[in-house]
Each structure stands twice: as structure tokens, then as C-alpha cells.
Design a protein around this motif. Structure first.
Motif, PDB file in Angstrom:
ATOM      1  N   ALA A   1       0.872  -1.175   0.000  1.00 48.13           N
ATOM      2  CA  ALA A   1       0.000   0.000   0.000  1.00 48.13           C
ATOM      3  C   ALA A   1       0.905   1.220   0.000  1.00 48.13           C
ATOM      4  N   ILE A   2       1.026   1.866  -1.149  1.00 49.36           N
ATOM      5  CA  ILE A   2       1.966   2.964  -1.288  1.00 49.36           C
ATOM      6  C   ILE A   2       1.189   4.262  -1.395  1.00 49.36           C
ATOM      7  N   GLY A   3       1.323   5.075  -0.374  1.00 48.41           N
ATOM      8  CA  GLY A   3       0.685   6.380  -0.340  1.00 48.41           C
ATOM      9  C   GLY A   3       1.663   7.367   0.237  1.00 48.41           C
ATOM     10  N   THR A   4       1.273   8.055   1.314  1.00 44.30           N
ATOM     11  CA  THR A   4       2.200   8.949   2.008  1.00 44.30           C
ATOM     12  C   THR A   4       3.436   8.166   2.448  1.00 44.30           C
ATOM     13  N   GLY A   5       3.215   6.963   2.989  1.00 45.77           N
ATOM     14  CA  GLY A   5       4.292   6.050   3.360  1.00 45.77           C
ATOM     15  C   GLY A   5       4.162   4.767   2.558  1.00 45.77           C
ATOM     16  N   ILE A   6       4.749   3.696   3.053  1.00 41.78           N
ATOM     17  CA  ILE A   6       4.634   2.391   2.418  1.00 41.78           C
ATOM     18  C   ILE A   6       4.198   1.389   3.479  1.00 41.78           C
ATOM     19  N   GLY A   7       3.023   0.836   3.303  1.00 40.57           N
ATOM     20  CA  GLY A   7       2.541  -0.231   4.160  1.00 40.57           C
ATOM     21  C   GLY A   7       2.564  -1.540   3.390  1.00 40.57           C
ATOM     22  N   SER A   8       2.454  -2.632   4.100  1.00 45.20           N
ATOM     23  CA  SER A   8       2.452  -3.922   3.422  1.00 45.20           C
ATOM     24  C   SER A   8       1.708  -4.942   4.266  1.00 45.20           C
ATOM     25  N   ALA A   9       1.281  -5.988   3.595  1.00 51.37           N
ATOM     26  CA  ALA A   9       0.602  -7.080   4.288  1.00 51.37           C
ATOM     27  C   ALA A   9       0.881  -8.372   3.543  1.00 51.37           C
ATOM     28  N   VAL A  10       0.827  -9.458   4.278  1.00 55.81           N
ATOM     29  CA  VAL A  10       1.103 -10.769   3.701  1.00 55.81           C
ATOM     30  C   VAL A  10      -0.064 -11.710   3.965  1.00 55.81           C
ATOM     31  N   LEU A  11      -0.495 -12.372   2.916  1.00 55.65           N
ATOM     32  CA  LEU A  11      -1.451 -13.467   3.014  1.00 55.65           C
ATOM     33  C   LEU A  11      -0.645 -14.751   2.875  1.00 55.65           C
TER      34      LEU A  11
END
Length: 291
Positions: A123-133
């Protein structure tokens, strides 16, 4: 169906929508600058909840570390740190999650990861988030902060800092904004638009952040062997422009059997946070168990 207020709170923006049926057809109530104080935040959520009408639940996607319904560490909105969001909304079902994990929820239940068991989401917006399935479940980690990919580092000389990781400083929306300003463009969106139109300077300027992102991302792919990488957040709408340099950098650092990894936009694109917040709110604190 539980009528649910979905709140997607980013580092710079707040979005809200009403979910009372199909998460793909929610009524957007507002998109505005993120409040700068706790009182302002609570006032806006209460006002939007009143506008939404007779709701039974609220789902929050927030850009940071969450434990249950409590915000533990929200780097860009520190006034939320320590706030249990259930307390100001007593009487309603409340669910709170890291924005990238919430986005992954939307993609896993109704979107691009619905048929997958193993996937990585950025999830790239103001920062960078991430998630793993992994194995069909969203990975949380011991403290709920698993897969904080914005803190990945591929620069041995970087000294680090407390509120943002190396990869965020190299390739997030904020980084693209800074690059754009160096070219006398308004922001990252303008930079991407110029590259899409064939501007050689803009195309060249995107190579360094995409090389950083792809190089760091290779480590996650090598570790997790996902079936696909999904992109959400504001940058999802730019994937047509950044996909090729990103893939090139990624594949350079992978063994042959992993180079076929695909990068594609999530089904919800930049709306994944809202969709996931709606699904989480309708389910409650055990939202991770939907899938």
C-alpha cells in the motif's frame, strides 16, 4: 447486513464511506485532509457518523501499529498513539487495523487475492505499508506489526530514523513528491503523468525510486514465495507507468524460479482501505478470521 461506517485514515488524508450492502458500491461521504489533533479527529468522525445515519459499526484503517482496537504507534498521526477507538464510540461495534492489512482483507475476501492462498500487498501512499497473506490467513506477527515493509533497507550506509523507514524515504508518495518538485512539477501524481506522457526527464527520475523498491521487494519475494504482488494505495493508479522498471529491478535480484512473479493492481486499487475497513467493521474485532 450491518450498516457500517468505513474510515480510511492515511498520513495526509481521511476518507469515509457508508457500507450497507456491496463494498464495491459504497456511498463515499468525505475525502479531506487528515485532522491534525485528537479533538479534531474525534469531532470529524462523529460528524460523519451522524451524516451516515443509523450505523451499527465503524471500521478503521490506520497507518501504523494496532493492538485490538487500540492505536499503539501511528508515526504520521501521533495524537492517536495509545487511543482505544472503542471508547469514544461505545455502543457501536468497532474494528481497527493497520491500513495495509485492512487493504489485504478487502483483496482476500472480495478482490484480487480471493483465489490466492499466498500474496504480498504493498500500500503505497504517504508512506509504504504492506501485508502478507500466507496459507490463506493475514499475517499479524507477535505485536500486530508483521510485514512493515516500508522499513526494509537496501542501503548499508543509511543511518535510519525513528518515524520512517529507508524504503519509505526512497520510494513512497512523499519521495515521489520531492522528486517531482526537483523537476518543477507539482507532486508525485504530476511526475507519473509526465512519465506516462513520455517525458524523458520524468521517466528517468522514476528509475531510482523504482529500483530501490524492486531491490528491497526481492527480499520479501525470496522469503515468502507469493503467488502475486498486489499494489494498492494512491500509487496503484500509476502501476501502468511504474510496473516495468519495478519488475526489472525485482527480477534482477531473484533466482530463476521466482522471476515469474506478477505485479498487478488490487481489484480495489486506491479504495482497498475503505473496502477493508467496511468488511472489518461489519465483522468486529475478530476481522482477521473472515478469510
Amino acid at each position: 447486513m450491518t450498516r457500517t461506517l468505513a474510515i480510511d485514515l492515511g498520513g495526509t488524508n481521511l476518507r469515509a464511506a457508508l457500507h450497507d450492502g456491496d463494498v464495491r458500491a459504497m456511498r463515499v461521504l468525505t475525502r479531506e485532509a487528515a485532522p491534525t489533533t485528537l479533538d479534531g479527529f474525534l469531532a470529524r468522525i462523529r460528524a460523519v457518523a451522524t451524516e451516515a445515519g443509523d450505523i451499527a459499526a465503524i471500521g478503521f484503517a490506520v497507518p501504523g501499529l494496532v493492538e485490538g482496537t487500540t492505536c499503539r504507534w501511528i508515526p504520521n498521526l501521533p495524537y492517536l498513539d495509545g487511543l482505544d477507538l472503542q471508547k469514544p464510540f461505545a455502543g457501536l461495534t468497532v474494528a481497527v487495523g493497520n491500513d495495509a492489512q485492512i487493504a489485504m482483507l478487502a483483496e482476500a475476501v472480495e478482490g484480487g487475492a480471493k483465489t490466492l492462498t499466498d500474496a504480498l500487498l504493498l500500500a503505497i501512499g504517504t508512506g509504504i505499508g504492506s501485508a502478507v497473506l500466507a496459507g490463506g490467513r493475514i499475517v499479524a506477527g507477535a505485536q500486530g506489526g508483521a510485514c512493515s515493509f516500508g522499513w526494509a533497507c537496501a542501503d548499508l550506509g543509511d543511518t535510519g530514523e525513528d518515524r520512517s523507514g529507508w524504503l519509505e524515504r526512497a520510494a513512497s508518495g512523499r519521495a515521489l513528491d520531492a522528486i517531482a518538485r526537483s523537476l518543477s512539477l507539482a507532486d508525485g501524481a504530476a511526475l507519473v503523468a509526465a512519465a506516462r506522457a513520455g517525458d524523458a526527464g520524468a521517466v528517468s527520475a522514476l528509475e531510482a525510486p523504482m529500483r530501490s523498491l524492486g531491490t528491497a521487494l526481492a527480499g520479501a519475494v525470496a522469503l515468502l514465495d507469493p503467488q502475486a504482488i498486489l499494489i494498492s494505495g494512491g500509487i496503484a493508479d500509476a502501476l501502468d507507468t511504474i510496473r516495468q522498471p519495478l519488475l526489472a529491478a525485482l527480477r534482477r535480484q531473484l533466482p530463476p524460479h521466482l522471476r515469474g512473479i506478477d505485479i498487478r493492481p488490487g481489484a480495489f486499487g486506491s479504495h482497498a482501505g475503505l473496502a477493508g475497513a467496511a468488511l472489518a467493521g461489519a465483522t468486529g474485532p475478530l476481522w482477521r478470521q473472515i478469510r
